[in-house]
Motif scaffolding. Structure first.
Motif, PDB file in Angstrom:
ATOM      1  N   ILE A  61       0.866  -1.187   0.000  1.00  0.00           N
ATOM      2  CA  ILE A  61       0.000   0.000   0.000  1.00  0.00           C
ATOM      3  C   ILE A  61       0.893   1.225   0.000  1.00  0.00           C
ATOM      4  N   ALA A  62       0.667   2.145  -0.932  1.00  0.00           N
ATOM      5  CA  ALA A  62       1.461   3.365  -1.006  1.00  0.00           C
ATOM      6  C   ALA A  62       0.584   4.577  -0.758  1.00  0.00           C
ATOM      7  N   ARG A  63       1.061   5.457   0.081  1.00  0.00           N
ATOM      8  CA  ARG A  63       0.426   6.757   0.269  1.00  0.00           C
ATOM      9  C   ARG A  63       1.092   7.757  -0.676  1.00  0.00           C
ATOM     10  N   VAL A  64       0.277   8.474  -1.446  1.00  0.00           N
ATOM     11  CA  VAL A  64       0.805   9.548  -2.303  1.00  0.00           C
ATOM     12  C   VAL A  64      -0.039  10.794  -2.074  1.00  0.00           C
ATOM     13  N   LYS A  65       0.539  11.939  -2.384  1.00  0.00           N
ATOM     14  CA  LYS A  65      -0.198  13.202  -2.296  1.00  0.00           C
ATOM     15  C   LYS A  65      -0.758  13.608  -3.655  1.00  0.00           C
ATOM     16  N   HIS A  66       0.020  13.396  -4.704  1.00  0.00           N
ATOM     17  CA  HIS A  66      -0.347  13.930  -6.016  1.00  0.00           C
ATOM     18  C   HIS A  66      -1.288  12.991  -6.762  1.00  0.00           C
ATOM     19  N   VAL A  67      -2.366  13.575  -7.262  1.00  0.00           N
ATOM     20  CA  VAL A  67      -3.395  12.793  -7.940  1.00  0.00           C
ATOM     21  C   VAL A  67      -2.850  12.145  -9.213  1.00  0.00           C
ATOM     22  N   GLY A  68      -1.836  12.758  -9.841  1.00  0.00           N
ATOM     23  CA  GLY A  68      -1.272  12.202 -11.072  1.00  0.00           C
ATOM     24  C   GLY A  68      -0.764  10.784 -10.900  1.00  0.00           C
ATOM     25  N   PHE A  69      -0.114  10.511  -9.775  1.00  0.00           N
ATOM     26  CA  PHE A  69       0.355   9.144  -9.512  1.00  0.00           C
ATOM     27  C   PHE A  69      -0.822   8.178  -9.400  1.00  0.00           C
ATOM     28  N   LEU A  70      -1.892   8.632  -8.734  1.00  0.00           N
ATOM     29  CA  LEU A  70      -3.075   7.781  -8.586  1.00  0.00           C
ATOM     30  C   LEU A  70      -3.691   7.478  -9.947  1.00  0.00           C
ATOM     31  N   ARG A  71      -3.802   8.472 -10.815  1.00  0.00           N
ATOM     32  CA  ARG A  71      -4.399   8.254 -12.135  1.00  0.00           C
ATOM     33  C   ARG A  71      -3.559   7.269 -12.966  1.00  0.00           C
ATOM     34  N   MET A  87      -3.312   2.013  -3.751  1.00  0.00           N
ATOM     35  CA  MET A  87      -2.773   3.362  -3.608  1.00  0.00           C
ATOM     36  C   MET A  87      -3.810   4.266  -2.959  1.00  0.00           C
ATOM     37  N   VAL A  88      -3.343   5.101  -2.041  1.00  0.00           N
ATOM     38  CA  VAL A  88      -4.187   6.051  -1.326  1.00  0.00           C
ATOM     39  C   VAL A  88      -3.652   7.450  -1.594  1.00  0.00           C
ATOM     40  N   CYS A  89      -4.493   8.333  -2.127  1.00  0.00           N
ATOM     41  CA  CYS A  89      -4.076   9.694  -2.468  1.00  0.00           C
ATOM     42  C   CYS A  89      -4.607  10.671  -1.420  1.00  0.00           C
ATOM     43  N   SER A  90      -3.710  11.259  -0.645  1.00  0.00           N
ATOM     44  CA  SER A  90      -4.096  12.151   0.459  1.00  0.00           C
ATOM     45  C   SER A  90      -4.897  13.355  -0.030  1.00  0.00           C
ATOM     46  N   ASN A  91      -4.430  13.987  -1.111  1.00  0.00           N
ATOM     47  CA  ASN A  91      -5.092  15.206  -1.571  1.00  0.00           C
ATOM     48  C   ASN A  91      -6.515  14.934  -2.036  1.00  0.00           C
ATOM     49  N   LEU A  92      -6.719  13.837  -2.754  1.00  0.00           N
ATOM     50  CA  LEU A  92      -8.062  13.512  -3.239  1.00  0.00           C
ATOM     51  C   LEU A  92      -8.967  13.087  -2.086  1.00  0.00           C
ATOM     52  N   LEU A  93      -8.454  12.272  -1.168  1.00  0.00           N
ATOM     53  CA  LEU A  93      -9.253  11.852  -0.016  1.00  0.00           C
ATOM     54  C   LEU A  93      -9.693  13.051   0.818  1.00  0.00           C
TER      55      LEU A  93
END
Length: 445
Positions: free
Chosen positions: A94-104, A118-124
């Motif tokens: 499980i990876a935490r990321v901030k940037h939505v681009g990585f999630l997409r 993957m968990v995106c902090s900014n989107l959540l």
């Protein structure tokens, strides 16, 4: 289950605390002081090192781990950590990321970067904010049973018509359950004669319609106002995602961004959002834009002090609801104490989402109340559950004190959970559970 957590900051320590009681947890951090603190305060093995390096993961025996969570503050480090873990063994990553681009990118090809989830902090964080905007009188909102059930937490202000009333007097809705009263540091399971006081936070569970009706009784002014005018202050990624999500709900927000280049970028990215290139502390400019008449102002600037200043200014100018992003978890209570209606911490939101995912085997959905003081969880009950086959008033006696049956979803419809109601196998049951008995209840139902 053996769990390796890389990163002992707010996110990592929050996850470690929630998993340590029932799992074998190893925590890795590059900061030796954090490691020492983790070993002292949590029932985990904490190691100093770079979690993205092969040597450190080997020292933590990551090859034998069932789960690896990369939760540092750096996106690239988290992605590299997951990739390295995959080279060592078969752990679910499980990876935490901030940037939505990585999630997409990951969503287009799941498994990319060696990441299983993957968990995106900014989107959540943006999603959390927009959920609350949808029910203006609430301070926390979540959904269960595929949208049939809504949980909401309301703080009773000094002008609430419910003050001094008992729960039985306030509970006038068939498909609504009073789950808890949060008063000071205590979690009280409401009785019919429990009296409501100013400052109480009341957790209710029911249909979206009945929750909205309760909001109208608890805070008539806030609930009656349709959320039409929303200002988002700050063109950060969180701010942009808030505006984008509001657009999908038919709300056309206004976004304030002081930097002209960033304002131009955001305007091109969000054509349905009016982007204003002004200083959010310039009261003359704000007056020209009718800022003080907004239903909601969301502060998403690049530091906590600016978000606090903008939120307090908005309240002074007459804004009904203020929501502020606060990066430092210790400041959340301070923000709400001095007048900000709702403070949202991206790190807490992220930690809760990861913890939910790790517990999916035992629950359908999980939400946390007031930083883990309690949980609201959805379970599909089997034939052997202690809840099945008897009236709730009997079956609940076999569970530890601190549990309320909040809602029952059966065959796509909601069943009112009263004392005589009998739960059937296959029902989706939404429970309010005090944190002190959560693990025992999850194992029982």
């Amino acid at each position: 289950m053996r769990v390796v957590i890389v990163g002992a900051g707010e996110v990592g320590s929050h996850i470690a605390a929630s998993l340590a009681d029932s799992h074998d947890v190893v925590v890795i951090d590059i900061d030796s002081e954090r490691v020492e603190q983790m070993n002292y305060s949590h029932d985990v093995l904490a190691l100093t090192g770079d979690g993205a390096s092969l040597e450190t993961l080997e020292a933590a025996d990551a090859a034998s781990a069932d789960l690896l969570i990369a939760s540092t503050d750096d996106d690239e480090t988290n992605l590299a950590t997951c990739g390295t873990a995959k080279a060592l063994g078969d752990a679910f990553t499980i990876a935490r990321v901030k940037h939505v681009g990585f999630l997409r990118t990951w969503e287009r090809s799941r498994g990319t970067f060696g990441v299983d989830f993957m968990v995106c902090s900014n989107l959540l964080t943006a999603e959390d904010i927009v959920q609350v905007i949808g029910l203006p009188a609430a301070v926390d909102v979540d959904w269960f049973a595929n949208g049939l059930v809504q949980m909401a937490e309301f703080e009773l202000g000094e002008d609430s018509p419910l003050l001094g009333r008992t729960v039985s007097e306030a509970d006038q809705f068939e498909l609504l359950t009073f789950a808890a009263i949060l008063r000071d540091d205590a979690v009280e399971l409401p009785r019919g004669d429990s009296k409501l006081e100013s400052g109480d936070k009341v957790v209710v569970i029911g249909t979206p319609e009945t929750v909205h009706q309760f909001a109208q009784r608890a805070a008539p002014k806030a609930a009656a106002a349709d959320t039409e005018t929303v200002f988002v202050v700050g063109g950060s990624e969180i701010g942009v995602q808030v505006a984008r999500l509001l657009q999908t709900r038919g709300i056309k927000p206004r976004l304030i961004e002081q930097d002209p280049d960033r304002a131009r970028e955001v305007a091109e990215e969000l054509p349905a959002t009016l982007v204003l290139n002004v200083d959010a502390t310039d009261t003359s400019a704000l007056d020209r834009e009718n800022f003080g008449m907004a239903d909601t102002v969301v502060a998403t600037l690049d530091n906590d002090q600016k978000n606090l200043l903008v939120s307090l200014l908005a309240k002074r100018l007459g804004v009904d609801q203020t929501i502020a992003v606060v990066e430092t978890g210790a400041y959340r209570e301070l923000f709400e104490t001095v007048g900000v209606d709702i403070a949202v911490n991206p790190r807490v939101v992220t930690a809760e989402e990861i913890t939910r995912f790790t517990r999916e085997q035992t629950t359908e959905k999980l939400a946390f109340i007031e930083d883990d003081r309690a949980e609201v969880l959805e379970v599909e009950v089997g034939g052997e559950s202690v809840l099945v086959g008897r009236p709730i008033r009997e079956s609940i006696a076999d569970l530890p004190e601190g549990v309320v049956v909040g809602a029952i979803a059966r065959a796509g419809a909601l069943v009112s959970p009263r004392g005589e109601t009998v739960i059937e196998p296959g029902d989706h049951v939404v429970l309010f559970v005090d944190e002190t008995v959560a693990a025992e209840v999850t194992a029982t139902v």
